[in-house]
Enzyme design. Sequence first.
Site, PDB file in Angstrom:
ATOM      1  N   ARG A 233     -81.998 -18.900  81.365  1.00 51.64           N
ATOM      2  CA  ARG A 233     -83.269 -19.632  81.311  1.00 51.64           C
ATOM      3  C   ARG A 233     -83.202 -20.662  80.198  1.00 51.64           C
ATOM      4  O   ARG A 233     -82.615 -20.409  79.141  1.00 51.64           O
ATOM      5  CB  ARG A 233     -84.452 -18.693  81.011  1.00 51.64           C
ATOM      6  CG  ARG A 233     -84.926 -17.864  82.186  1.00 51.64           C
ATOM      7  CD  ARG A 233     -85.632 -18.687  83.270  1.00 51.64           C
ATOM      8  NE  ARG A 233     -86.129 -17.861  84.344  1.00 51.64           N
ATOM      9  CZ  ARG A 233     -85.462 -17.552  85.464  1.00 51.64           C
ATOM     10  NH1 ARG A 233     -84.249 -18.026  85.671  1.00 51.64           N
ATOM     11  NH2 ARG A 233     -86.012 -16.784  86.397  1.00 51.64           N
ATOM     12  N   GLU A 262     -88.106 -28.325  83.057  1.00 52.61           N
ATOM     13  CA  GLU A 262     -87.533 -28.580  84.388  1.00 52.61           C
ATOM     14  C   GLU A 262     -88.619 -29.159  85.285  1.00 52.61           C
ATOM     15  O   GLU A 262     -89.749 -28.674  85.229  1.00 52.61           O
ATOM     16  CB  GLU A 262     -86.986 -27.288  84.994  1.00 52.61           C
ATOM     17  CG  GLU A 262     -85.829 -26.710  84.187  1.00 52.61           C
ATOM     18  CD  GLU A 262     -85.290 -25.388  84.750  1.00 52.61           C
ATOM     19  OE1 GLU A 262     -85.702 -25.015  85.868  1.00 52.61           O
ATOM     20  OE2 GLU A 262     -84.485 -24.743  84.082  1.00 52.61           O
ATOM     21  N   HIS A 281     -81.007 -26.065  88.237  1.00 54.46           N
ATOM     22  CA  HIS A 281     -81.463 -24.676  88.422  1.00 54.46           C
ATOM     23  C   HIS A 281     -81.162 -24.204  89.858  1.00 54.46           C
ATOM     24  O   HIS A 281     -82.071 -23.840  90.613  1.00 54.46           O
ATOM     25  CB  HIS A 281     -82.958 -24.546  88.105  1.00 54.46           C
ATOM     26  CG  HIS A 281     -83.357 -23.138  87.756  1.00 54.46           C
ATOM     27  ND1 HIS A 281     -84.350 -22.832  86.873  1.00 54.46           N
ATOM     28  CD2 HIS A 281     -82.878 -21.945  88.186  1.00 54.46           C
ATOM     29  CE1 HIS A 281     -84.474 -21.521  86.779  1.00 54.46           C
ATOM     30  NE2 HIS A 281     -83.581 -20.959  87.572  1.00 54.46           N
TER      31      HIS A 281
HETATM   32  P1  NAD Z   1     -80.368  -7.929  84.262  1.00 52.78           P
HETATM   33  O1  NAD Z   1     -81.722  -7.422  83.937  1.00 52.78           O
HETATM   34  O2  NAD Z   1     -79.517  -7.190  85.236  1.00 52.78           O
HETATM   35  O3  NAD Z   1     -79.517  -8.109  82.917  1.00 52.78           O
HETATM   36  C1  NAD Z   1     -80.033  -8.630  81.744  1.00 52.78           C
HETATM   37  C2  NAD Z   1     -79.295  -7.953  80.613  1.00 52.78           C
HETATM   38  O4  NAD Z   1     -79.682  -8.573  79.391  1.00 52.78           O
HETATM   39  C3  NAD Z   1     -79.628  -6.446  80.479  1.00 52.78           C
HETATM   40  O5  NAD Z   1     -78.430  -5.684  80.525  1.00 52.78           O
HETATM   41  C4  NAD Z   1     -80.299  -6.347  79.110  1.00 52.78           C
HETATM   42  O6  NAD Z   1     -79.967  -5.139  78.448  1.00 52.78           O
HETATM   43  C5  NAD Z   1     -79.725  -7.556  78.409  1.00 52.78           C
HETATM   44  N1  NAD Z   1     -80.506  -8.032  77.272  1.00 52.78           N
HETATM   45  C6  NAD Z   1     -81.854  -8.094  77.136  1.00 52.78           C
HETATM   46  N2  NAD Z   1     -82.170  -8.627  75.935  1.00 52.78           N
HETATM   47  C7  NAD Z   1     -81.002  -8.897  75.304  1.00 52.78           C
HETATM   48  C8  NAD Z   1     -80.667  -9.460  74.049  1.00 52.78           C
HETATM   49  N3  NAD Z   1     -81.607  -9.833  73.180  1.00 52.78           N
HETATM   50  N4  NAD Z   1     -79.365  -9.633  73.752  1.00 52.78           N
HETATM   51  C9  NAD Z   1     -78.395  -9.251  74.621  1.00 52.78           C
HETATM   52  N5  NAD Z   1     -78.649  -8.685  75.813  1.00 52.78           N
HETATM   53  C10 NAD Z   1     -79.937  -8.525  76.158  1.00 52.78           C
HETATM   54  O7  NAD Z   1     -80.594  -9.431  84.748  1.00 52.78           O
HETATM   55  P2  NAD Z   1     -79.580 -10.360  85.569  1.00 52.78           P
HETATM   56  O8  NAD Z   1     -79.791 -10.158  87.025  1.00 52.78           O
HETATM   57  O9  NAD Z   1     -78.213 -10.226  84.995  1.00 52.78           O
HETATM   58  O10 NAD Z   1     -80.195 -11.795  85.218  1.00 52.78           O
HETATM   59  C11 NAD Z   1     -80.185 -12.302  83.904  1.00 52.78           C
HETATM   60  C12 NAD Z   1     -81.100 -13.516  83.845  1.00 52.78           C
HETATM   61  O11 NAD Z   1     -80.535 -14.568  84.637  1.00 52.78           O
HETATM   62  C13 NAD Z   1     -82.489 -13.300  84.495  1.00 52.78           C
HETATM   63  O12 NAD Z   1     -83.393 -12.691  83.597  1.00 52.78           O
HETATM   64  C14 NAD Z   1     -82.907 -14.694  84.859  1.00 52.78           C
HETATM   65  O13 NAD Z   1     -83.630 -15.268  83.790  1.00 52.78           O
HETATM   66  C15 NAD Z   1     -81.587 -15.438  85.016  1.00 52.78           C
HETATM   67  N6  NAD Z   1     -81.367 -15.885  86.398  1.00 52.78           N
HETATM   68  C16 NAD Z   1     -81.137 -17.207  86.620  1.00 52.78           C
HETATM   69  C17 NAD Z   1     -80.915 -17.673  87.904  1.00 52.78           C
HETATM   70  C18 NAD Z   1     -80.638 -19.120  88.176  1.00 52.78           C
HETATM   71  O14 NAD Z   1     -80.984 -19.606  89.245  1.00 52.78           O
HETATM   72  N7  NAD Z   1     -79.997 -19.833  87.274  1.00 52.78           N
HETATM   73  C19 NAD Z   1     -80.992 -16.774  88.992  1.00 52.78           C
HETATM   74  C20 NAD Z   1     -81.187 -15.413  88.717  1.00 52.78           C
HETATM   75  C21 NAD Z   1     -81.389 -14.980  87.421  1.00 52.78           C
END
Ligand code: NAD
Length: 309
Positions: A233, A262, A281
């Site tokens: 994000r 965005e 994005h």
């Molecule tokens: P997820 O919930 O499976 O994984 C997120 C991980 O981050 C978890 O393991 C959590 O423990 C960890 N985490 C939380 N806070 C943290 C911190 N301060 N430091 C280190 N680690 C931390 O989520 P995911 O499916 O892997 O997705 C991650 C992010 O990707 C989503 O939250 C979303 O914002 C983003 N995303 C972007 C797109 C895109 O189109 N670019 C699409 C899907 C998701």
Amino acid sequence: MRRVLITSRSFGQVSDEPLNLLTDAGFEVDFYNVKYEEKEFIQKLSGCDALIIGANQLTEEAVAAAVKLKVVSKHGTGLDNIDLDVTKKYKIHVTNVPAANSNAVADLAFSLMLDVARKTSYASNKVKKGQWPKVIGVDVCGKTLSLIGFGEIGKCVARRARGFSMNVLAYDPYIKKLPDEFNFVKLATFEEALGNADFLSVHVPLTSGTRGLIDKNELQMMKKGSFIINTSRGGIVSEDDLIESIEKGHTAGAGLDVLETEPINAGSRLAELDQVTITPHIGMYSHEAINTVSMVAAQNVIEFFEKSE
Ligand code: NAD
């Protein structure tokens, strides 16, 4: 008849299956996914029982006006555009679609990493302008990739990195032990992840705790010549600090799928930097991911009402 409003732009974009799923289950479907105006959104939502939401903010004003609203189904993973305190207050159930788009986002993160390492977008743009520059990049093979966040997407990126013979570090304070599959990944402290990375790829949700997680100090703690990849994000990596670090020649480049604002602001300084590749994005915008996410988001709405009957 129950009414669903869909604000996600990509819902059902690659097939009619998800829309048919809703209509076959007896839902009346309305779309509001072209030009977004909060007032018009609130008015559209006010008569709906369910919302399949994309990236637009769900404010208390909108929730308060939607007296029939029972369920909000996020078309994707990140819930940062939904105020969960507000949905709780109004007793609205919230669902999302975890994991279904992880491979698509990981592919994009990896392609951005290869792109900034070998300067492919930069070179391609030059060639299209009639030039033929012999641009020199760096290898990713044998380099260290630090993953900030080791959830669904972080894991998918690690699998790809293994195939490229990279050393993989993961910083995730919520994970104490890695599954056997990831015995090639080393859990690291934040400092170790920053200090050893040739490439740093961010995969954490946007929360008050992760906003500005990578700013001036963290960029400075990284090696000169390292790269940042952000497909999570905008706002997690400070754009002003990133620009400064690139202009000073400390950070070598960045691949960004997400921005603080965005769509991108006209005249953005980031867009002027040759070392930066920006995509709009589109992390989950693969044919397969869009269809799966749309199907699950629709199914989440249907299941909610089936269970509550
Ligand atoms: P997820 O919930 O499976 O994984 C997120 C991980 O981050 C978890 O393991 C959590 O423990 C960890 N985490 C939380 N806070 C943290 C911190 N301060 N430091 C280190 N680690 C931390 O989520 P995911 O499916 O892997 O997705 C991650 C992010 O990707 C989503 O939250 C979303 O914002 C983003 N995303 C972007 C797109 C895109 O189109 N670019 C699409 C899907 C998701």
